[in-house]
Design a protein around this motif. Structure first.
Motif, short mmCIF file in Angstrom:
data_model
loop_
_atom_site.label_atom_id
_atom_site.label_comp_id
_atom_site.label_asym_id
_atom_site.label_seq_id
_atom_site.Cartn_x
_atom_site.Cartn_y
_atom_site.Cartn_z
N VAL A 417 -7.62 4.25 -7.98
CA VAL A 417 -6.71 5.17 -7.29
C VAL A 417 -5.27 4.76 -7.60
CG1 VAL A 417 -6.69 3.81 -5.15
CG2 VAL A 417 -6.10 6.23 -5.07
N THR A 418 -4.45 5.75 -7.81
CA THR A 418 -3.03 5.51 -8.00
C THR A 418 -2.26 6.36 -7.00
OG1 THR A 418 -3.38 5.15 -10.35
CG2 THR A 418 -1.12 5.59 -9.64
N THR A 419 -1.57 5.73 -6.14
CA THR A 419 -0.82 6.46 -5.12
C THR A 419 0.25 5.54 -4.55
OG1 THR A 419 -1.03 7.74 -3.08
CG2 THR A 419 -2.43 5.80 -3.28
N LYS A 420 0.95 6.03 -3.56
CA LYS A 420 1.93 5.20 -2.88
C LYS A 420 1.24 4.03 -2.20
CE LYS A 420 6.14 7.37 -2.76
NZ LYS A 420 7.45 6.72 -2.91
N SER A 421 1.95 2.97 -2.03
CA SER A 421 1.38 1.89 -1.24
C SER A 421 1.26 2.32 0.21
CB SER A 421 2.27 0.64 -1.34
OG SER A 421 3.54 0.90 -0.81
N SER A 422 0.21 1.86 0.83
CA SER A 422 -0.11 2.24 2.22
C SER A 422 0.01 3.75 2.41
CB SER A 422 0.79 1.51 3.22
OG SER A 422 0.63 0.12 3.13
N PRO A 423 -0.74 4.51 1.65
CA PRO A 423 -0.59 5.97 1.73
C PRO A 423 -1.02 6.55 3.07
CG PRO A 423 -2.49 5.40 0.40
CD PRO A 423 -1.79 4.12 0.70
#
Lengths: 645, 615
Positions: A417-423
């Motif tokens: 998964v690639t997303t913002k940290s602490s999404p």
């Protein structure tokens, strides 16, 4: 020193590149002393300085005094329009929206059907049939929606007319602080530009936490079409003033009632909302231009609220609306892709740039003055419908069976998964707290928007997602197909699927033949149901290897798209970089039942050469609002009669 | 064309209202204030550096920029209370467990010694099946045999198995319109444990009951209003020394002839008073709780007498309005009046009769009721429709959809009192405080430590936070959400419970006035920020200044389809924009709904990078 002058002279010429290439920006920052940066560059705004969150900043204490919980959610996304989120508005924007603002004129200016879809999904998806609020772009549509569906709408302005323009820098102090540097005469444009932004990247914390990455002095990057914090504040104030004006009317109305007793018809909303939503769901195709989207998406998106899960941020209730939340765990360790976490916990320290200087009119100080705010039990943000229904229903789960090779479909181990940290803290509100990862150079920037996704390649195995509360057989998947090779870090070093950790079980011949027959029949039926898609053309990244195969699995059906088919009839480029694949489009698929269904996705044949990101999954539920036209008129007339009574 | 804003306050200075609710005395902290302080402590308890004597900004809290020493001391105090409560709870649990073991042992001995004559008793609170089950299983104290009535003297009401062995049985008349008693058919009450283990026995007894049909010549029956107290454990002592009262009979209205067939798992409501009566009773209990709490805390937070009067007046009205389906017994009425009231109800609805020839027992119950609970509630239950009233059935589902919310300042630190006073003198300030917060309607009761009739839905406490639970042990209740059970929180006005702030005229008079002043103050600050305040344009009224400002909003009767017309009439890009009259009214409706129903009000933006706020 010569190097610095070189940068100083050429940066304005290549300012546009700075916006595009943050890497270049970082290099420039490293080469340039801070005083020069302050001089030449324009900075970015903090997330809290955006006008949507300025609305929350202004209205929240007022509403809190009245016992109302208020938030404003900024789900704007850079480089995109709204359609990818609007297609699943009820989950991504939330079900408790009272006012829905559309501000995407630059990215969807020529997509009026997309704007219409945004309005309709917003109206149908929210439990509250929100007031639509937009600018000039909606002039043509909104009046039609009000005329035919009683939709409430507003048109916002920019509020810049009465703002005084600076003609002499020595008179700036005569202008109220909030109105300064908003307008300058031509010879003083630079003065306004210098004061366009006000931000800072890091403030020492009392706990002495030090970021592992060196922080910039101020948020970097610029675009000529982006407004600074002062302009955002004006926008936010014009909108909050409008809401306050209506709020005053509401309170005054109650105050003027005999014995302070309100008639139910004055303040009840259930029939009011139902009337709007019923009419919107049954609008004639001639009203608006939503149906013009049929060459890119099915027209059901104009009638039925869709459910969605995504890794894009921000979104409502992010912990419940992520793709990870519906992923089936893989392996013995029950693995689900895990995003990065913030490197420190909320809250940030007080950021003085978000306040006003000493001696200026301080809105919060005036409005908050009084006894301590009381706590109260406020209605929580409603959960996504699929979750809410799942807790009370016993929907049948349609599990996956076998793949095209006759092997059992089990969750693969190679999904990332690639997303913002602490999404899960990326909900777009003033108090959201995500993106504080160790590689960030401006931790106080605080913006939420990120085009995340679950990543997979041909070694990842199956990704299995459980879609709950499916009533109409419509499933669509938004994926990014252009990502670089070997971009999925999970499969790094792997040479075979799932790193060879477990082999999938082969079925016997009888089962295989039975599966193949069912599979073929179902594909034929499905293929006959839906329009062809526009192909993705001229995309250099859309070159796939010879053995490439993209597969979708649900129930006993496998859809296998080879190299030539992957961007064929089931693919639609809805907007720029918005690629949608139709997995299922058969409204009577469930025979009227509400079912939970497992959806499997995988790539094969190309090892790590091609990486796909699943960013959104949409699926439909039957809308009770969708009735026959005759019945619709009767219902509407009856509701209006009740309301008028 | 333009809608006129009917501002009642057009000057910047807003006078403080002389309301009884208004108070600037922060020592008069409300119940919620105290709870909030405790809850906040969880976030900040690790933030004080004892060695340095400084506060450090929490890394656990969701949002706060400043921690005040006063809050810290308060939180330390609350922490001590909290852990004290925890210790007390542990000790209490130990006592309960030991007591249960002793009672179980004693009960086993009693069963062994006197199995044929062990009648048990029916003095249980049936309004909470969990409580009843718990009482029958664990916590109930042993009852001496000499306090138990003879088996033949008390009638049982059959309860479905799902009610966990409810020990009371009622006769089911085949023609219940004019019921009568049949003493010879009464069944004696068995011990609850025995009943609990004899589900099949209950079914057999139910089928064996013979109820005489209504007879025109049946003798008149005097009915006695019974409250929940009559079948609560607290009345055991009274039961032991009954006072004879001939023809004392309780009346129970069923849900219909097939109540147990339609929904065997349905909770038995027949012993509960109707909604209005229950609310009255609850209010009485609330006042008792409040008084005890005040005595305990000594905070001098007395009731507002005027408000009480208003509540009583409103309560009377409510009871009168609902008289069509329920009967509210007046205070200290004599038997004749009660009988008349009951018979009026009998004429309207089919009834069950609580058959009991133990007259002494019922008389004592009646006497107990008059002594302890003089609110006149009867044992009449709501009609079928009323029992489905979501307000009455709003337990876990509603609670799970709400969160405790408290606005926290986004300023760096609180202003000094001097500065606050300056701002108050210039702009005015919010001074409204609801002093009746703790007496607002509630349906959750927890007060075992104060011995104040703990009888309501104990199970819902799990939905609340730990700290609220601890405080509930002392202060007795939570405020509850009577709007949340209706779709979109659209509670009908007549369904507001007695004492609700929405129906408290005294409350509203001050609250609405201050709310208007608050909103007007907010708009005035908007104008002043951009140079259109009263000091900037002293000659102009608020409306004139607003019209000149960036915040000018045009409210149009019809939408301008023509672009030129739109620009001419509204100037979209120059001011705040425009809205149609219909849409403005729709917005007002939504806001009014949010205020009345304490709903949320949310704004969501969808857009591109510029809207997102990128620079």
């Amino acid at each position: 020193m010569g190097k610095f002058i070189y940068v100083f002279l050429f940066i304005p010429l290549f300012g546009g590149l700075v916006e595009v290439c943050n890497v270049c920006m970082s290099s420039i920052y490293k080469l340039t002393p801070p005083n020069l940066i302050t001089f030449w560059t324009h900075h970015r705004n903090h997330f809290q300085q955006s006008y949507a969150l300025q609305i929350q900043r202004v209205l929240e204490p007022v509403f809190a005094r009245l016992g109302i919980k208020h938030y404003s959610r900024n789900t704007g996304m850079g480089g995109l329009g709204t359609i990818q989120n609007a297609m699943g508005a009820q989950d991504i924007y939330g079900r408790d929206v009272d006012i829905l603002i559309w501000d995407s004129g630059m990215t969807e200016k020529d997509h009026s059907p997309d704007f219409d879809l945004f309005a309709r999904q917003g109206l149908l998806g929210s439990d509250r049939a929100p007031v639509l609020w937009s600018g000039e772009d909606s002039t043509k549509l909104y009046p039609d929606l009000q005329e035919h569906a009683d939709v409430d709408y507003m048109m916002y302005g920019l509020g810049m007319g009465p703002i005084p323009s600076i003609s002499d820098p020595t008179t700036v102090s005569d202008i109220p602080w909030a109105a300064r540097y908003l307008k300058c005469d031509n010879e003083w444009k630079g003065l306004c530009a210098e004061n366009r932004y006000n931000g800072t990247c890091w403030i020492e914390r009392p706990d002495h936490f030090q970021p592992p990455t060196k922080q910039r002095d101020e948020p970097g990057g610029r675009a000529s079409w982006h407004d600074g914090n002062r302009v955002h504040q004006v926008y936010g104030r014009t909108m909050s003033f409008t809401i306050l004006r209506a709020l005053f009317e509401a309170i005054d109305m109650w105050d003027n009632q005999p014995d302070k007793r309100l008639a139910d018809k004055m303040w009840h909303v259930t029939a009011y909302y139902k009337n709007i939503q019923t009419k919107v769901a049954n609008l004639s195709p001639s009203v608006g231009n939503c149906h013009e989207i049929r060459d890119r998406l099915p027209v059901e998106f104009c009638k039925i609220p869709f459910q969605a899960r995504t890794e894009f941020t921000p979104r409502a209730l992010p912990e419940h609306t992520s793709l990870r939340s519906i992923m089936k765990p893989a392996g013995k360790e029950k693995r689900i892709p895990q995003p990065k976490l913030n490197i420190y916990d909320a809250p940030d320290v007080y950021n003085p740039v978000l306040g006003v200087p000493e001696g200026e009119i301080d809105y919060l100080a005036i409005i908050e003055n009084g006894p301590d705010f009381e706590s109260f039990l406020a209605p929580a943000t409603p959960l996504p419908l699929a979750i809410e229904k799942a807790s009370t229903s016993n929907s049948r789960l349609i599990k996956l069976t076998v793949d095209s090779d006759g092997a059992a479909i089990v969750p693969g181990l190679g999904w990332g998964v690639t997303t913002k940290s602490s999404p899960n803290m990326c909900n777009g509100t003033y108090d959201s707290f995500c993106g504080r990862s160790d590689d960030q150079e401006c931790l106080l920037y605080a913006h939420n928007d990120f085009r995340g996704g679950v990543t997979f390649d041909s070694l990842s195995g199956w990704g299995i997602f459980t879609l709950k509360n499916l009533k109409e057989g419509m499933i669509y998947v938004k994926m990014d197909s252009w990502h670089k090779a070997e971009e999925n870090p999970v499969t790094k070093g792997w040479t075979e699927v799932n790193n060879g950790e477990y082999r999938e079980r082969k079925l016997d011949e009888h089962q295989e033949s039975s599966f193949a027959q069912n599979n073929g029949d179902r594909q034929e039926e499905i293929n006959g149901q839906f329009l062809l898609r526009r192909e993705l053309k001229d995309d250099p990244n859309a070159i796939f290897c010879d053995d490439f195969k993209l597969e979708f699995a649900f129930g006993d059906t496998i859809l296998a798209l080879n190299k030539d088919e992957v961007l064929g009839e089931r693919h639609s480029l809805v907007q720029r970089v918005v690629q949608i694949w139709t997995v299922l489009h058969k409204p009577d698929y469930t025979n009227g039942d509400t079912v939970d269904i497992e959806l499997g996705i995988r790539l094969t044949g190309c090892a790590r050469q091609h990486v796909f990101w699943v960013t959104h999954i949409y699926w439909a539920k039957m809308s009770k609002l969708h009735v026959s036209s005759y019945r619709s008129k009767l219902v509407s007339a009856f509701q209006m009669m009740i309301m008028s009574y | 064309m333009r809608k006129v804003l009917t501002a009642t306050t057009t000057t910047r200075m807003i006078e403080l209202p002389s309301s009884t609710y208004s108070s600037n005395n922060k020592n008069n902290k409300t119940y919620s204030d105290q709870i909030d302080g405790l809850e906040d402590f969880e976030s900040y308890q690790d933030d004080f550096d004892d060695d340095a004597g400084e506060y450090v900004v929490s890394t656990n809290a969701v949002r706060s920029q400043y921690i005040r020493p006063r809050d810290y001391r308060t939180r330390r105090l609350f922490a001590a209370v909290k852990y004290g409560c925890l210790l007390g709870m542990l000790m209490l649990m130990m006592v309960v467990v030991v007591g249960a073991l002793l009672w179980s042992n004693a009960n086993a001995n009693a069963n062994a010694d006197n199995s044929s004559s062990n009648d048990g008793d029916n003095h249980y609170n049936l309004d909470d099946k969990n409580q009843l089950k718990a009482a029958s299983d664990v916590t109930r104290k042993p009852i001496p045999d000499n306090t138990l009535p003879p088996k033949s003297e008390i009638t049982r009401i059959p309860i479905p198995d799902s009610i966990s062995g409810a020990p009371i049985e009622v006769a089911v008349p085949t023609t219940p319109t004019t019921p009568t008693t049949t003493p010879e058919n009464n069944e004696s009450v068995e011990h609850p444990d025995e009943l609990h283990s004899k589900a099949t026995y209950e079914d057999e007894k139910l089928s064996q009951q013979t109820v005489e049909p209504a007879k025109a010549t049946a003798p008149p029956i005097t009915t006695v209003p019974l409250s929940i107290d009559e079948i609560s454990p607290t009345n055991n002592a009274t039961t032991a020394t009954p006072t004879p009262t001939p023809t004392a009979t309780a009346q129970i209205v069923p849900n219909g002839d097939k109540w147990y067939e339609d929904d065997p798992g349905k909770i038995w409501y027949e012993d509960e008073p109707p909604e209005d009566e229950e609310e009255e009773q609850i209010d009485e209990e609330e006042q008792e709780i409040q008084q005890e709490m005040e005595a305990m805390m000594g905070n001098g937070n007395t009731m507002n007498s005027g408000s009480e009067g208003a509540e009583e007046e409103h309560g009377t009205t409510t009871a009168g309005e609902s008289a069509a389906t329920t009967t509210t017994m007046p205070k200290n009425t004599d038997t004749t009046t009660e009988t008349e009231n009951q018979q009026d109800t009998v004429d309207e609805e089919p009834t069950f009769w609580f058959e009991g020839d133990n007259e002494d027992d019922h008389a004592s119950l009646h006497q107990e009721e008059e002594e302890e609970n003089d609110n006149g509630s009867s044992l009449l239950v709501p009609s079928d429709t009323e029992m489905q009233d979501p307000v009455m059935d709003m337990t876990g589902d509603v609670h799970s959809k709400r969160t405790l919310y408290r606005y926290q300042s986004r300023q760096e630190k609180p202003l000094s009192p001097t500065k606050n006073q300056e701002l108050h003198d210039t702009w005015g300030s919010w001074t409204f405080v609801d002093r009746n917060t703790t007496t607002r309607p509630t349906y959750v009761y927890l007060c075992p430590l104060l011995n104040c009739n703990c009888k309501k839905k104990v199970s819902v406490i799990g939905k609340f936070s730990y700290n609220r639970f601890l405080f509930s042990l002392f202060f007795g209740h939570h405020r509850d959400d009577y709007c949340g059970a209706y779709p979109n929180r659209d509670i009908p006005w007549e369904k507001f419970p007695r004492g609700a702030w929405q129906t408290d005229v005294d409350y509203l008079t001050d609250y609405l006035q201050q709310s208007k002043e608050l909103v007007m103050r907010a708009m005035e600050v908007h104008l002043a920020e951009y140079g259109f305040g009263p000091d900037d344009l002293p000659e102009d009224s608020f409306l004139d200044r607003a019209y000149q400002s960036p915040f000018r909003l045009d409210i149009l009767d019809k939408p301008p389809y023509d672009d030129d017309e739109r620009r001419l009439t509204a100037g979209v890009n120059q001011y705040a924009g425009w809205i149609t009259t219909k849409s403005f009214n729709g917005l007002v409706r939504r806001l009014l709904h949010a205020i009345v129903s304490r709903d949320s009000f949310n704004v969501v933006l969808g857009g591109h990078s510029a809207a997102a706020g990128h620079g």
